[in-house]
Design an enzyme around this catalytic site. Structure first.
Site, PDB file in Angstrom:
ATOM      1  N   HIS A 194       0.815  -1.222   0.000  1.00 55.15           N
ATOM      2  CA  HIS A 194       0.000   0.000   0.000  1.00 55.15           C
ATOM      3  C   HIS A 194       0.838   1.256   0.000  1.00 55.15           C
ATOM      4  O   HIS A 194       0.421   2.279  -0.536  1.00 55.15           O
ATOM      5  CB  HIS A 194      -0.980  -0.037   1.171  1.00 55.15           C
ATOM      6  CG  HIS A 194      -2.118  -0.959   0.887  1.00 55.15           C
ATOM      7  ND1 HIS A 194      -2.562  -1.905   1.767  1.00 55.15           N
ATOM      8  CD2 HIS A 194      -2.858  -1.110  -0.222  1.00 55.15           C
ATOM      9  CE1 HIS A 194      -3.536  -2.580   1.215  1.00 55.15           C
ATOM     10  NE2 HIS A 194      -3.730  -2.128   0.001  1.00 55.15           N
ATOM     11  N   ARG A 301      -9.069  -9.273 -10.339  1.00 51.37           N
ATOM     12  CA  ARG A 301      -8.647 -10.450  -9.562  1.00 51.37           C
ATOM     13  C   ARG A 301      -9.679 -10.684  -8.448  1.00 51.37           C
ATOM     14  O   ARG A 301      -9.572 -10.123  -7.365  1.00 51.37           O
ATOM     15  CB  ARG A 301      -7.266 -10.223  -8.942  1.00 51.37           C
ATOM     16  CG  ARG A 301      -6.120 -10.180  -9.952  1.00 51.37           C
ATOM     17  CD  ARG A 301      -4.786  -9.968  -9.210  1.00 51.37           C
ATOM     18  NE  ARG A 301      -3.633 -10.376  -9.988  1.00 51.37           N
ATOM     19  CZ  ARG A 301      -2.840  -9.528 -10.639  1.00 51.37           C
ATOM     20  NH1 ARG A 301      -3.084  -8.244 -10.632  1.00 51.37           N
ATOM     21  NH2 ARG A 301      -1.794  -9.992 -11.311  1.00 51.37           N
ATOM     22  N   ARG A 337     -11.900 -12.492 -13.430  1.00 53.73           N
ATOM     23  CA  ARG A 337     -11.299 -13.815 -13.331  1.00 53.73           C
ATOM     24  C   ARG A 337     -11.893 -14.545 -12.133  1.00 53.73           C
ATOM     25  O   ARG A 337     -12.022 -13.963 -11.058  1.00 53.73           O
ATOM     26  CB  ARG A 337      -9.790 -13.657 -13.155  1.00 53.73           C
ATOM     27  CG  ARG A 337      -9.070 -14.980 -13.038  1.00 53.73           C
ATOM     28  CD  ARG A 337      -7.592 -14.772 -12.991  1.00 53.73           C
ATOM     29  NE  ARG A 337      -7.143 -14.242 -11.719  1.00 53.73           N
ATOM     30  CZ  ARG A 337      -5.869 -13.959 -11.457  1.00 53.73           C
ATOM     31  NH1 ARG A 337      -4.946 -14.116 -12.387  1.00 53.73           N
ATOM     32  NH2 ARG A 337      -5.511 -13.496 -10.279  1.00 53.73           N
ATOM     33  N   GLU A 435      -1.389 -19.145 -18.882  1.00 54.91           N
ATOM     34  CA  GLU A 435      -0.328 -18.901 -17.901  1.00 54.91           C
ATOM     35  C   GLU A 435       0.400 -20.186 -17.520  1.00 54.91           C
ATOM     36  O   GLU A 435       1.251 -20.189 -16.637  1.00 54.91           O
ATOM     37  CB  GLU A 435      -0.867 -18.186 -16.657  1.00 54.91           C
ATOM     38  CG  GLU A 435      -2.046 -18.847 -15.988  1.00 54.91           C
ATOM     39  CD  GLU A 435      -2.588 -18.037 -14.801  1.00 54.91           C
ATOM     40  OE1 GLU A 435      -1.913 -17.130 -14.313  1.00 54.91           O
ATOM     41  OE2 GLU A 435      -3.714 -18.352 -14.371  1.00 54.91           O
ATOM     42  N   ASN A 458       3.177 -13.504 -15.591  1.00 48.57           N
ATOM     43  CA  ASN A 458       3.815 -13.744 -14.279  1.00 48.57           C
ATOM     44  C   ASN A 458       3.946 -15.242 -14.045  1.00 48.57           C
ATOM     45  O   ASN A 458       5.011 -15.752 -13.710  1.00 48.57           O
ATOM     46  CB  ASN A 458       2.995 -13.133 -13.137  1.00 48.57           C
ATOM     47  CG  ASN A 458       2.631 -11.683 -13.381  1.00 48.57           C
ATOM     48  OD1 ASN A 458       3.283 -11.014 -14.166  1.00 48.57           O
ATOM     49  ND2 ASN A 458       1.591 -11.210 -12.740  1.00 48.57           N
ATOM     50  N   ASP A 459       2.837 -15.958 -14.208  1.00 52.40           N
ATOM     51  CA  ASP A 459       2.890 -17.405 -14.008  1.00 52.40           C
ATOM     52  C   ASP A 459       3.507 -18.115 -15.206  1.00 52.40           C
ATOM     53  O   ASP A 459       4.213 -19.102 -15.037  1.00 52.40           O
ATOM     54  CB  ASP A 459       1.486 -17.966 -13.734  1.00 52.40           C
ATOM     55  CG  ASP A 459       1.128 -17.819 -12.254  1.00 52.40           C
ATOM     56  OD1 ASP A 459       1.981 -18.127 -11.413  1.00 52.40           O
ATOM     57  OD2 ASP A 459       0.004 -17.392 -11.959  1.00 52.40           O
ATOM     58  N   ARG A 469       8.038 -17.446  -8.387  1.00 55.17           N
ATOM     59  CA  ARG A 469       7.730 -16.022  -8.207  1.00 55.17           C
ATOM     60  C   ARG A 469       7.997 -15.634  -6.762  1.00 55.17           C
ATOM     61  O   ARG A 469       7.664 -16.367  -5.854  1.00 55.17           O
ATOM     62  CB  ARG A 469       6.236 -15.780  -8.424  1.00 55.17           C
ATOM     63  CG  ARG A 469       5.781 -15.897  -9.782  1.00 55.17           C
ATOM     64  CD  ARG A 469       4.259 -15.931  -9.831  1.00 55.17           C
ATOM     65  NE  ARG A 469       3.628 -14.654  -9.543  1.00 55.17           N
ATOM     66  CZ  ARG A 469       2.334 -14.412  -9.786  1.00 55.17           C
ATOM     67  NH1 ARG A 469       1.564 -15.342 -10.312  1.00 55.17           N
ATOM     68  NH2 ARG A 469       1.802 -13.256  -9.506  1.00 55.17           N
ATOM     69  N   CYS A 506      -2.461  -9.829 -19.360  1.00 57.41           N
ATOM     70  CA  CYS A 506      -2.703  -9.118 -18.097  1.00 57.41           C
ATOM     71  C   CYS A 506      -1.586  -9.331 -17.092  1.00 57.41           C
ATOM     72  O   CYS A 506      -1.687  -8.885 -15.958  1.00 57.41           O
ATOM     73  CB  CYS A 506      -4.044  -9.519 -17.498  1.00 57.41           C
ATOM     74  SG  CYS A 506      -4.155 -11.282 -17.155  1.00 57.41           S
TER      75      CYS A 506
HETATM   76  C1  PEP Z   1      -0.226 -13.841 -14.209  1.00 58.96           C
HETATM   77  O1  PEP Z   1       0.064 -14.960 -13.770  1.00 58.96           O
HETATM   78  O2  PEP Z   1       0.449 -13.239 -15.060  1.00 58.96           O
HETATM   79  C2  PEP Z   1      -1.426 -13.138 -13.704  1.00 58.96           C
HETATM   80  C3  PEP Z   1      -1.836 -12.007 -14.234  1.00 58.96           C
HETATM   81  O3  PEP Z   1      -2.051 -13.709 -12.638  1.00 58.96           O
HETATM   82  P1  PEP Z   1      -1.588 -13.502 -11.102  1.00 58.96           P
HETATM   83  O4  PEP Z   1      -0.456 -12.534 -11.123  1.00 58.96           O
HETATM   84  O5  PEP Z   1      -2.784 -12.999 -10.385  1.00 58.96           O
HETATM   85  O6  PEP Z   1      -1.202 -14.896 -10.746  1.00 58.96           O
HETATM   86 MG    MG Z   2      -1.411 -16.082 -12.549  1.00 57.33          MG
END
Ligand code: PEP
Ligand code: MG
Length: 574
Positions: A194, A301, A337, A435, A458-459, A469, A506
């Site tokens: 935050h 999310r 999602r 992902e 990201n995943d 991660r 995303c």
């Molecule tokens: C991702 O995995 O790129 C994604 C957007 O989902 P999260 O970061 O919520 O796992």
């Molecule tokens: Mg993800």
């Protein structure tokens, strides 16, 4: 005597630059008395009235934040309030400890909140980890109220400063005299803490994960915080000061230029239409999305609705939350999602068993398919909300066709149930996150079953490169520039184009200016990112030519490693 120039590196989270003296903000540890409660009735009364005072204190933070920062950031204190009012995880367990173990009120509160902090800290998910700081903030507020200790505050600062601290809680930020704060650098925190969110809303340059200053005498030292490149320069030279001036001018100029893109469409220089959208976590984030010119919501999310509480949100609560976002976006496409928790993201209300390897465990769609009691109310809420806007329902963590078909079956069953009850049901589009590498490899098959893809870099990077991660030991391996990740992205985008369905993105990479030309060249038509990144991304996209970007993709996909890709993208493509 001149002190030595020292540079501490960190990770920028709110871009900008500031020049002022360092103010070291150290929180005094509160000493918790451990003697047992003398009179149980008196002690429970003491706790309950302190809890009420804590609620009043946080309500005041909320009101101040609403006035100074707007609805999105004030929402942080709304979350604080729902935790304080959560009987299941706060009031009852603390009263039980006082009554059955004769703990004094402060000791009992400290124990219960420390357990909650630990629960969040132990999560492998960086977003949940960062919420641990919020929980610690609430603990501090409650314990101080029990012991009658006033809050340490940053509300009266009489000179311009750069604040240096281990971490800053939302309540530290809420009371801060921001007019005197030229920058913030903290040792802990992360990009979604935050402190980061509030700094970026207020335009205060900020950096997290700052290198240790323990061996230095920093308090009062002159310093430049360059929260573009991630440097805190202590005792800067004349040369540093000149560079700071140039950077400040450049940033001011860019900010003015960016606002010109607020009401423009995202169209490349050769006329190709894209959409730059926002990622959000809670319904009130939609105001930041709109203020930054989002052309839709590319990722809501929904798991944030389930966090910070002891029970599962009901179908009606979820319906209201989804409807609020859809209405606020007034017909623009909104992708919600379905629940992405489990394994690493421990939600107390779910009572999930611990897993050895949570990122490869029963999370997201895997969990939802095994828990219809949780999934069906969400699907029903989404279908009902779909009647109020332009909705896309997206399933996370799809690894096999069987999962997608099972999820679609449950969605069809929920729609039949609602129609049978005479309830209006929207016609949402159905999509999946790409992902997991298997989904990217088989994208052409998935494309026959859905209306859109959204690539979760990201995943996708984590699973492709086998680098967890949020694990600093393998951070250097986890790169969206890795050609293997880029090839998978290109495969998914190519399959979507061939099947004429929309392909979006995303994950964090969508907001990376170096990668944007590649995604344009791959025909990823919807790019969704945190609201503050939208305008710079749109400005850049409007300057690109799609045909040139297609050429660039061809070149990049011949390369063998992430460093080569990055070097090429940084070179201006010679
Ligand atoms: C991702 O995995 O790129 C994604 C957007 O989902 P999260 O970061 O919520 O796992
Ligand atoms: Mg993800």
């Amino acid at each position: 005597m001149r002190k030595e120039r020292t540079v501490l590196r960190g990770r920028p989270v709110s871009p900008g630059a500031g020049f002022a003296e360092i103010m070291l903000f150290k929180k005094e540890a509160v000493k918790i008395p451990e003697e047992p409660a003398a009179d149980i009735e008196q002690e429970t009364g003491r706790f309950l009235s302190a809890l009420r005072r804590a609620v009043v204190e946080v309500e005041q933070f909320y009101a101040d934040a609403l006035e100074r920062l707007g609805e999105t950031e004030a929402g942080i204190f709304d979350a604080h309030l729902s935790i304080l009012k959560d009987e299941y995880s706060v009031e009852q367990p603390i009263l039980d400890m006082i009554r059955t173990r004769s703990l004094n009120a402060a000791h009992a509160a400290e124990k219960q909140f420390s357990e909650l902090v630990e629960l969040f800290t132990g999560s492998d998910d960086p977003i949940f980890k960062e919420r641990a700081a919020d929980m610690a903030d609430i603990k501090d507020i409650v314990v101080r109220n029990i012991l009658g200790i006033p809050k340490q505050s940053l509300s009266k600062i009489n000179r311009d400063v750069i604040i240096l601290a281990d971490d800053l809680a939302p309540s530290d930020m809420a009371g801060m005299d921001t007019a005197r704060v030229a920058g913030i650098a903290v040792r802990l925190g992360g990009p979604t803490s935050h402190m980061a969110i509030i700094s970026s809303t207020l335009g205060i340059p900020a950096m997290v994960r700052t290198e240790s200053w323990d061996a230095l005498d920093v308090n009062g030292a002159p310093a430049i915080l360059d929260a573009v490149h991630g440097d805190l320069v202590l005792h800067p030279t004349d040369n540093d000061i000149n560079e700071f001036r140039l950077l400040s001018q450049k940033l001011k100029h860019e900010a003015v230029e960016n606002t010109a893109y607020l009401n423009r469409e995202s169209v490349t220089a050769d006329g190709e239409r894209f959409h730059i959208c926002a990622n959000i976590g809670i319904p009130s984030d939609v105001s930041a999305a709109r203020d930054n010119g989002a052309e839709g919501i590319g990722l809501f999310r929904s798991e944030f609705l389930y966090m910070n509480r002891g029970d599962i949100p009901t179908e009606d609560e979820q319906f209201e939350a989804y409807k609020t976002v859809l209405r606020a976006m007034g017909g623009k496409f909104v992708i919600i999602r379905t629940l992405d928790v489990g394994g690493d993201k421990e939600l107390p209300a779910l009572h999930l068993p611990r897993e050895e390897n949570p990122f490869l465990g029963c999370r997201a769609i895997r969990l939802c398919l095994s828990r219809e009691d949780i999934f069906m109310p969400q699907l029903r809420a989404l279908l009902r909300a779909g009647a109020f806007g332009n909705l896309g329902i997206m399933f996370p963590m799809i690894s096999s066709m069987r999962e997608l078909l099972a999820a679609k079956d449950l969605l069809a069953r929920a729609a039949d149930e609602l129609r049978g009850e005479g309830t209006a049901v929207g016609k949402p589009k159905i999509g999946i996150m790409i992902e997991i590498p298997s989904a990217a490899v088989l994208a052409e098959h998935f494309a026959e079953e859905v209306d859109f893809f959204s690539i979760g870099t990201n995943d996708l990077a984590q699973y492709t490169l086998a680098a967890e991660r949020g694990n600093p030991n393998v951070e250097h391996l986890l790169s969206p520039y890795h050609p293997a990740v880029l090839r998978l992205i290109s495969m998914a985008a190519g399959a979507a184009s061939k099947a004429r369905i929309m392909c979006g993105m995303c994950g964090e990479a969508a907001g990376d200016p170096l990668l944007l030309p590649l995604f344009v060249g791959m025909d990823i038509r919807e790019l969704s990112m945190s609201p503050s990144k939208i305008l710079p991304a749109r400005k850049l996209l409007c300057s690109l030519r799609k045909d040139k970007c297609v050429e660039l993709v061809k070149k990049v996909l011949t390369l063998a490693d992430a460093d080569q890709v990055k070097a090429l993208l940084q070179s201006g493509y010679e």
